[in-house]
Design a protein around this motif. Sequence first.
Motif, PDB file in Angstrom:
ATOM      1  N   ARG A  65     -55.062 -46.412  36.921  1.00 58.97           N
ATOM      2  CA  ARG A  65     -53.904 -45.534  37.018  1.00 58.97           C
ATOM      3  C   ARG A  65     -53.954 -44.634  38.253  1.00 58.97           C
ATOM      4  O   ARG A  65     -52.931 -44.373  38.885  1.00 58.97           O
ATOM      5  N   SER A 111     -52.157 -45.708  26.060  1.00 61.53           N
ATOM      6  CA  SER A 111     -51.842 -45.030  27.327  1.00 61.53           C
ATOM      7  C   SER A 111     -53.093 -44.357  27.886  1.00 61.53           C
ATOM      8  O   SER A 111     -53.118 -43.169  28.158  1.00 61.53           O
ATOM      9  N   SER A 112     -54.138 -45.154  28.033  1.00 61.20           N
ATOM     10  CA  SER A 112     -55.396 -44.653  28.570  1.00 61.20           C
ATOM     11  C   SER A 112     -56.147 -45.804  29.196  1.00 61.20           C
ATOM     12  O   SER A 112     -56.229 -46.887  28.621  1.00 61.20           O
ATOM     13  N   ASP A 113     -56.708 -45.583  30.397  1.00 59.74           N
ATOM     14  CA  ASP A 113     -57.522 -46.608  31.033  1.00 59.74           C
ATOM     15  C   ASP A 113     -58.990 -46.188  31.065  1.00 59.74           C
ATOM     16  O   ASP A 113     -59.775 -46.692  31.856  1.00 59.74           O
ATOM     17  N   SER A 114     -59.363 -45.258  30.175  1.00 55.03           N
ATOM     18  CA  SER A 114     -60.759 -44.850  30.056  1.00 55.03           C
ATOM     19  C   SER A 114     -61.524 -45.912  29.274  1.00 55.03           C
ATOM     20  O   SER A 114     -60.925 -46.737  28.575  1.00 55.03           O
ATOM     21  N   GLY A 164     -60.433 -45.714  25.705  1.00 53.88           N
ATOM     22  CA  GLY A 164     -59.091 -46.236  25.498  1.00 53.88           C
ATOM     23  C   GLY A 164     -59.048 -47.753  25.524  1.00 53.88           C
ATOM     24  O   GLY A 164     -58.377 -48.387  24.698  1.00 53.88           O
ATOM     25  N   THR A 170     -60.186 -50.136  33.913  1.00 54.89           N
ATOM     26  CA  THR A 170     -60.671 -48.765  33.972  1.00 54.89           C
ATOM     27  C   THR A 170     -60.458 -48.190  35.365  1.00 54.89           C
ATOM     28  O   THR A 170     -60.884 -48.762  36.357  1.00 54.89           O
TER      29      THR A 170
END
Length: 392
Positions: free
Chosen positions: A252, A70-73, A76, A249
């Motif tokens: 979201r 649950s991360s688009d960094s 992540g 990236t």
Amino acid sequence: MADRKICIVTGTRAEYGLLYWLMREINEDTELELQLIATGTHFSSEFGMTYEQIEQDGFVINEKIEMLLSSDSPVGITKSLGLATIGFADAFERLKPDVIVLLGDRYEILAAAQAALIARIPVAHISGGETTEGVIDEAIRHSVTKMSHFHFVGAEEYRRRVIQLGEQPERVFNFGDIGLDNINRLKLLSKEEFEKSIGFSLGKINFLVTYHPESLSHRNPLLTVQALFEALDAFPAAKVIITKPNADTGSRVILEMIDEYALVHSDRVFACTSLGQVRYLSAMKYCNVVIGNSSSGIIEAPAFQVPTVNIGNRQNGRLKADSIIDCDDSADSIKLSIEKALSGDFQKEMTSVMSLYGIGNTSEEIKNVLKSAQLESILIKKFNDFGINSVN
């Protein structure tokens, strides 16, 4: 019993739509066994749980690899890449395919290629040799090319580039872009059927919009999307259909902005996670301009003779038809490009636009190669020295 097991990997709704007819071709051939691995955004509620569409279409998913955090960094996504590699290692060991088919350049495809390399399973790569200078996909695509053994490209220039990367010419095939099969083989909706299917009425002017974050850009994607919305607001009479981006990236924040924009402008804006291929291509058929930075604006839109306003650098390096208008990511540049696309003179030029990516029937051609190719000793790759041997 089938003679050869061909395993196809899909990680996104768009990619599945491109692979659909190849999956059908393999599935209907009694001498082949289709194996299917689904991963990536197919299992994300945020992106529409699109694995359900695959099953509704009658395909059996042999392996489901959940790998999205649950991360688009960058951190992540790198961790998701690691999870995917582990999942593919287990899946390939269980399925034991003879050939693995990968399309494109997303990070889950890199994970599959890495696992296949170590497992010593031949890889067939679709859509190699292209360039997209604004995203990390560029490096991923060429990396997957070097880990692959068969190459199916969308144009002759891309074939030459794959050979330039050192691949053997006899293993590089130009059958055109696989996306054009959908245009030739799908029964698209009538305008009335399309409007009913999404609960939204089209107008005299219609825009189809898809914007993905540029992963190599240092510009905040929020600013670009704000500029895009400002440009769209300059055409208050236009109806706007927005399809949301993939899990890249920065995606979201774009998803949240799209939802808010569609809510505020609900009378003229429709936004959704996924239209599916039939509705998406039907939308393209009935729109006046395709806007954003999706590859579909470069490959499929010219086949419909619909102009494209291509924003930013994401698609830099691709072959582009005369119907494509490049612009920067400022509101003024986008607005002026839309005005040009809508102008009478530019619309007249659309009647002579032709696709640069073939005429279709690509899936059948790919299936025939995969069915008949000799796999003995295929893993031993020799580097084709570009300066010594001809690319022809």
